[in-house]
Design a protein around this motif. Structure first.
Motif, PDB file in Angstrom:
ATOM      1  N   ALA A 217       0.755  -1.064   0.044  1.00 45.24           N
ATOM      2  CA  ALA A 217      -0.023   0.418  -0.097  1.00 45.24           C
ATOM      3  C   ALA A 217       0.948   1.288  -0.037  1.00 45.24           C
ATOM      4  CB  ALA A 217      -0.632   0.138   1.225  1.00 45.24           C
ATOM      5  N   ALA A 218       2.080   1.104  -0.910  1.00 52.34           N
ATOM      6  CA  ALA A 218       3.000   2.167  -0.886  1.00 52.34           C
ATOM      7  C   ALA A 218       2.387   3.707  -1.395  1.00 52.34           C
ATOM      8  CB  ALA A 218       4.643   2.056  -1.145  1.00 52.34           C
ATOM      9  N   GLN A 219       2.457   3.276  -2.509  1.00 59.01           N
ATOM     10  CA  GLN A 219       0.948   3.766  -3.476  1.00 59.01           C
ATOM     11  C   GLN A 219      -0.106   5.404  -2.422  1.00 59.01           C
ATOM     12  OE1 GLN A 219       1.711   6.337  -5.636  1.00 59.01           O
ATOM     13  NE2 GLN A 219       3.033   5.813  -6.315  1.00 59.01           N
ATOM     14  N   THR A 220      -0.781   3.866  -1.758  1.00 63.11           N
ATOM     15  CA  THR A 220      -2.544   4.748  -1.683  1.00 63.11           C
ATOM     16  C   THR A 220      -2.542   4.524  -0.176  1.00 63.11           C
ATOM     17  OG1 THR A 220      -2.696   1.681  -1.454  1.00 63.11           O
ATOM     18  CG2 THR A 220      -3.431   3.756  -2.890  1.00 63.11           C
ATOM     19  N   ILE A 221      -1.247   4.260   1.074  1.00 65.23           N
ATOM     20  CA  ILE A 221      -1.618   5.177   2.392  1.00 65.23           C
ATOM     21  C   ILE A 221      -2.550   6.545   2.548  1.00 65.23           C
ATOM     22  CG2 ILE A 221       1.124   4.900   3.057  1.00 65.23           C
ATOM     23  CD1 ILE A 221      -1.710   2.179   4.444  1.00 65.23           C
ATOM     24  N   GLY A 222      -1.544   7.206   2.103  1.00 64.22           N
ATOM     25  CA  GLY A 222      -2.542   8.553   2.901  1.00 64.22           C
ATOM     26  C   GLY A 222      -3.554   8.225   2.102  1.00 64.22           C
ATOM     27  N   LEU A 223      -4.674   8.079   0.544  1.00 64.60           N
ATOM     28  CA  LEU A 223      -5.872   7.516   1.281  1.00 64.60           C
ATOM     29  C   LEU A 223      -6.105   7.187   1.939  1.00 64.60           C
ATOM     30  CD1 LEU A 223      -5.856   6.102  -3.005  1.00 64.60           C
ATOM     31  CD2 LEU A 223      -5.645   8.855  -2.042  1.00 64.60           C
ATOM     32  N   VAL A 224      -6.101   5.969   2.577  1.00 66.87           N
ATOM     33  CA  VAL A 224      -6.396   5.420   3.894  1.00 66.87           C
ATOM     34  C   VAL A 224      -6.867   6.133   4.920  1.00 66.87           C
ATOM     35  CG1 VAL A 224      -6.053   3.191   5.190  1.00 66.87           C
ATOM     36  CG2 VAL A 224      -5.791   3.113   2.071  1.00 66.87           C
ATOM     37  N   ALA A 225      -5.560   7.052   5.300  1.00 67.63           N
ATOM     38  CA  ALA A 225      -5.306   8.277   6.240  1.00 67.63           C
ATOM     39  C   ALA A 225      -5.872   9.370   6.418  1.00 67.63           C
ATOM     40  CB  ALA A 225      -3.890   8.374   6.344  1.00 67.63           C
ATOM     41  N   ALA A 226      -6.375   9.647   5.341  1.00 68.26           N
ATOM     42  CA  ALA A 226      -7.266  10.729   4.658  1.00 68.26           C
ATOM     43  C   ALA A 226      -9.564  10.021   5.315  1.00 68.26           C
ATOM     44  CB  ALA A 226      -7.602  11.671   3.931  1.00 68.26           C
ATOM     45  N   GLY A 227      -9.249   8.512   5.071  1.00 67.33           N
ATOM     46  CA  GLY A 227     -10.300   7.927   4.786  1.00 67.33           C
ATOM     47  C   GLY A 227     -10.925   7.406   3.342  1.00 67.33           C
ATOM     48  N   ALA A 228      -9.931   8.497   2.354  1.00 67.20           N
ATOM     49  CA  ALA A 228     -10.415   8.333   0.767  1.00 67.20           C
ATOM     50  C   ALA A 228     -10.183   6.684   0.004  1.00 67.20           C
ATOM     51  CB  ALA A 228      -9.937   9.500   0.413  1.00 67.20           C
ATOM     52  N   ALA A 229     -10.202   5.746   0.710  1.00 67.86           N
ATOM     53  CA  ALA A 229      -9.548   4.468   0.237  1.00 67.86           C
ATOM     54  C   ALA A 229      -9.855   3.493   1.213  1.00 67.86           C
ATOM     55  CB  ALA A 229      -8.328   4.617  -0.502  1.00 67.86           C
ATOM     56  N   PRO A 230     -10.757   2.262   0.933  1.00 62.65           N
ATOM     57  CA  PRO A 230     -10.800   1.428   2.218  1.00 62.65           C
ATOM     58  C   PRO A 230      -9.757   0.637   2.370  1.00 62.65           C
ATOM     59  CG  PRO A 230     -11.770   0.391   0.317  1.00 62.65           C
ATOM     60  CD  PRO A 230     -11.032   1.633  -0.191  1.00 62.65           C
TER      61      PRO A 230
END
Ligand SMILES: *Cc1c(COP(=O)(O)O)cnc(C)c1O
Length: 426
Positions: A217-230
């Motif tokens: 999840a290197a690319q997407t972890i920032g989205l996860v932090a903000a609740g913008a990705a599951p």
């Protein structure tokens, strides 16, 4: 521009001013090169998917005194003396990571996402084990099975991919491959797939064959932090993340895992794959993890995702073909073969006008990877600078014009204007 601006890209405290002057005095050559890099950046638009602008507070922590501290081991169990502040900083970073991602355990010491991945393998696998992963051609990272990387050398990789007709991951294929090859671990996630992943679906398959599930999840972890990705965290045994991409933290890795695996993960980082952690980076991670929980961070992530959608749409209107028809994330991967150009040529043409994006091999790409038929873009850096949907839609149109007609002075001028009006903001 002041020397401090030139070196750090932002106006800072006396400490940074002195540091910048010390560098200029000691090594004018490197000082000039850093100025040139600041200038290059201010004069172009950063659309490389993995790049961002490190937050100013994180930069300050990175340049702070913990850079000199040796602190092998973990808080309370160090191999070096004098670790009281370092211990507290690391505990803070770990607690913040656990809270932000609701993770039972976090390790903030990996020096990069690749080294975090190495530690995840070390914790879960033995050399020769079978691993099922997104194939590199379909968007898996080098650390998920490339022969040029330790992963492909030490483990037996089986690759799954996306469907040709819609570019989406076919969980039936993943399940069939898992049943046939009985992998010890399944890796989900990668560098260029622009859609959210079905974490529950991957978990189900992993459970069926008794495999560990590793979220890349290197690319997407920032989205996860903000609740913008599951979030993968409730589903994956180990989540591997980077702190320098959307999180805007220091260059580095982050591991999240279940309580059961906590000791194994910690031992796999230190002492198995690393020596002393860079404690200044750990401090920077603590700051980034605090900032990632703020409303400002959520706003920036919202801009990144909305901007990526606008970018994908305007690229499509220009004649490119965004994979999967669009994006759920900050990533856009597009087939540009309709322009009669390779991805490599598209990258060169765009760079000539200051649009810094990357060529990208596509699933089922007939071209060799060095040429490729696609490009990949990310909106992290532009969103961090304050660009929104209007600007990114225009960027998509400018890219289309460059690919259609070639670089020209008007486009270069407009890119410079855009870049200059957002430069200096972080
Ligand atoms: C960026 C990235 C990596 C590598 O990160 P480094 O910190 O450069 O090692 C690994 N995996 C994925 C999915 C990435 O996006």
């Amino acid at each position: 521009m002041t020397v401090a601006d030139a070196v750090h890209g932002f106006t800072e405290t006396g400490h940074h001013w002195e540091a910048a002057q010390a560098l200029r005095q000691a090594d004018p050559l490197v000082a000039d090169l850093l100025s040139a890099e600041s200038e290059r950046r201010a004069d172009s638009l950063q659309l490389l998917a993995g790049e961002n602008l490190t937050s100013p507070a994180v930069l300050a922590a990175l340049g702070g005194p913990l850079i000199d501290k040796y602190a092998e081991g973990y808080p309370g169990h160090r191999h070096h003396t004098g670790c009281a502040p370092a211990d507290t900083v690391e505990l803070l970073a770990v607690d913040r990571a656990r809270a932000l991602f609701t993770a039972p355990h976090a390790n903030v010491q990996p020096r990069s996402a690749t080294s975090a991945m190495l530690a995840a393998y070390a914790a879960l696998l033995r050399p020769g084990d079978v691993v099922l992963s997104m194939s590199l051609q379909h968007g898996g990272h080098l650390s998920a099975g490339s022969r040029a990387n330790f992963s492909g050398r030490w483990f037996e990789f089986v690759g799954y991919g996306v469907r040709e007709q819609d570019g989406l991951i076919d969980l039936d294929q993943v399940r069939a491959l898992a049943r046939t090859h009985r992998p010890k671990a399944i890796i989900a996630g990668g560098i260029s797939h622009p859609r959210h992943l079905d974490w529950a679906g991957f978990r189900e398959i992993a459970d069926e064959v008794g495999a560990y599930l590793v979220a890349s999840a290197a690319q997407t972890i920032g989205l996860v932090a903000a609740g913008a990705a599951p979030s993968p965290v409730p589903y994956a045994d180990v989540t591997v993340a980077a702190t320098h991409k959307l999180l805007r933290g220091p260059r580095g890795g982050l591991l999240l895992c279940t309580s059961d695996l906590a000791d194994r993960i910690d031992r796999a980082v230190f002492p198995f794959t690393q020596g002393g952690a860079a404690m200044n980076e750990v401090a920077g991670k603590a700051v980034a993890l605090l900032e990632a929980g703020t409303p400002e961070f959520a706003t920036y992530i919202g801009r990144a995702v909305d901007g990526a959608r606008s970018l994908a749409q305007s690229l499509a209107e220009s004649g490119a073909r965004p994979l999967t028809g669009g994006t759920d994330t900050h990533l856009v991967t597009a087939d540009i073969s309709a322009f009669g150009l390779s991805g490599a040529e598209a990258e060169r043409r765009c760079a000539a006008v200051g649009l810094m994006l990357g060529k990208c091999a596509l699933p089922f790409d007939p071209a060799p990877p060095s040429e490729a038929s696609g490009v990949r873009l990310g909106t992290g850096a532009s969103a961090a600078q304050g660009m929104g949907q209007a600007e990114l839609a225009e960027v998509g149109a400018l890219i289309g014009q460059v690919l259609e007609h070639g670089a020209d002075a008007r486009i270069r001028g407009r890119v410079q204007e855009l870049a200059r009006s957002f430069a200096g903001r972080r």
